[in-house]
Scaffold this active site. Structure first.
Site, PDB file in Angstrom:
ATOM      1  N   CYS A  70      -0.960   2.272  -2.658  1.00 18.95           N
ATOM      2  CA  CYS A  70      -0.374   2.987  -3.792  1.00 18.95           C
ATOM      3  C   CYS A  70      -1.299   4.119  -4.233  1.00 18.95           C
ATOM      4  CB  CYS A  70      -0.150   2.006  -4.945  1.00 18.95           C
ATOM      5  SG  CYS A  70       0.502   2.757  -6.445  1.00 18.95           S
ATOM      6  N   CYS A 180       2.686   9.715  -2.343  1.00 20.65           N
ATOM      7  CA  CYS A 180       3.243   8.403  -2.686  1.00 20.65           C
ATOM      8  C   CYS A 180       3.704   7.787  -1.381  1.00 20.65           C
ATOM      9  CB  CYS A 180       4.412   8.547  -3.659  1.00 20.65           C
ATOM     10  SG  CYS A 180       5.280   6.987  -3.997  1.00 20.65           S
TER      11      CYS A 180
END
Length: 245
Positions: A70, A180
Site C-alpha cells: 500500500c 496505488c
C-alpha cells in the site's frame, strides 16, 4: 525465504503477481485489510494504527521480510512499523522512484503521479523526484479508481468518464507513476487514454527491481506457495486473487 505482503485491500495482489512471476521466494503470505479499505482518505494517525495492527498479524508467521504494498502505508507508517518489527519492512515508494530514475527519462520531461489523497498529500513521491532534479511533475489525487478496481471495472464508459474527469487538462506525460497498487489493473486502459505514449511505473515490478538490487536473491525452480488472509471476507479476496493472478 518467506515474505509477507500487506495491503489495505486487494490492490497489493498486483505486487504479489510480480513476485510470483519472478520466483524469488519460497512462500508469500498476503494480508488485505478488506474490512477497512481504502486507507487513502484516512488521517495519518489512523493509517499508522491500522498498519501496526497488520504488523501484529504478521508476527504469527516466521517471515523474513515484509512489503507494505500500500502506497499510503508506505508514505506514513514505515518508520513506526520498522521500529516495532523483528524483520525489515519495505515500502513501494522508494522502489517506484528508483524505477523511474533507472529509465533514464530526461529531468525536464513531464511526469504524472496518480495516487490516493493521503499519498499525494504526503509529498513523498514529489519530494523524492524533485530531490533528484525532476522539474516537471504533476501529482493528482485519483482515489475514485480504488473502488472501481475493487468492483472489477478495468475498462468501459465509467472508467473513461473518470479519466476525463481527472485528466482533462493534463498534457500527455512521458511517464506515469501508478502510486496505488490498484492502478496497474487499469494500466492498459490508462495508456490507451494517452494514446499509448506514457511509460508506466508499476509498484510490483519496481519492488522486484529494488529487491534484486539490494538482496542476494536467486530465481526458484517453482512458483512460491501463496497464502491469502483478510480482515473481512477472505473468500471474496481469494476469488479476486484467482481472477487477477
Amino acid at each position: 525465504m518467506k515474505i509477507g505482503v500487506f495491503d489495505s485491500g486487494a490492490g497489493g495482489l498486483s505486487v504479489v503477481k510480480s513476485l510470483l512471476k519472478h520466483q524469488l521466494f519460497d512462500e508469500v503470505i498476503y494480508y488485505g485489510d478488506t474490512a477497512r479499505v481504502p486507507y487513502g482518505p484516512k488521517d495519518k494517525n489512523t493509517i499508522i494504527r491500522y498498519s501496526l495492527e497488520a504488523l501484529e498479524f504478521f508476527n504469527n508467521f516466521d517471515i523474513d521480510l515484509l512489503i507494505t504494498a500500500c502506497n499510503t502505508v508506505s508514505a506514513y507508517a514505515l518508520p513506526d512499523m520498522n521500529a516495532q518489527s523483528k524483520y525489515p519492512v519495505l515500502g513501494v515508494i522508494d522502489p517506484g522512484v528508483m524505477a523511474l530514475e533507472n529509465r533514464n527519462i530526461n529531468k525536464e520531461d513531464p511526469i504524472l503521479i496518480i495516487a490516493t489523497r493521503a499519498t499525494i498529500g504526503s509529498r513523498r513521491y514529489q519530494d523524492a523526484l524533485e530531490g533528484l532534479g525532476y522539474t516537471n511533475i504533476t501529482a493528482l489525487q485519483t482515489g475514485l479508481f480504488v473502488p472501481m478496481v475493487e468492483e472489477g471495472i478495468f475498462e468501459g464508459e465509467i472508467l473513461e468518464a473518470t479519466f476525463r474527469h481527472y485528466f482533462i487538462d493534463t498534457p500527455t506525460p512521458k511517464a506515469i507513476i501508478l502510486g496505488c497498487t490498484h492502478f496497474p489493473l487499469i494500466g492498459d486502459t490508462l495508456q490507451k487514454y494517452f494514446d499509448g505514449k506514457p511509460l508506466l511505473i508499476h509498484s510490483g515490478e519496481a519492488i522486484v527491481e529494488y529487491l534484486e538490487a539490494r538482496y542476494e536473491l536467486s530465481s526458484k525452480d517453482k512458483v512460491a506457495e501463496l497464502k491469502i488472509f483478510a480482515s473481512d471476507n477472505v473468500a471474496g479476496l481469494r476469488k479476486i486473487a484467482d481472477m487477477w493472478l
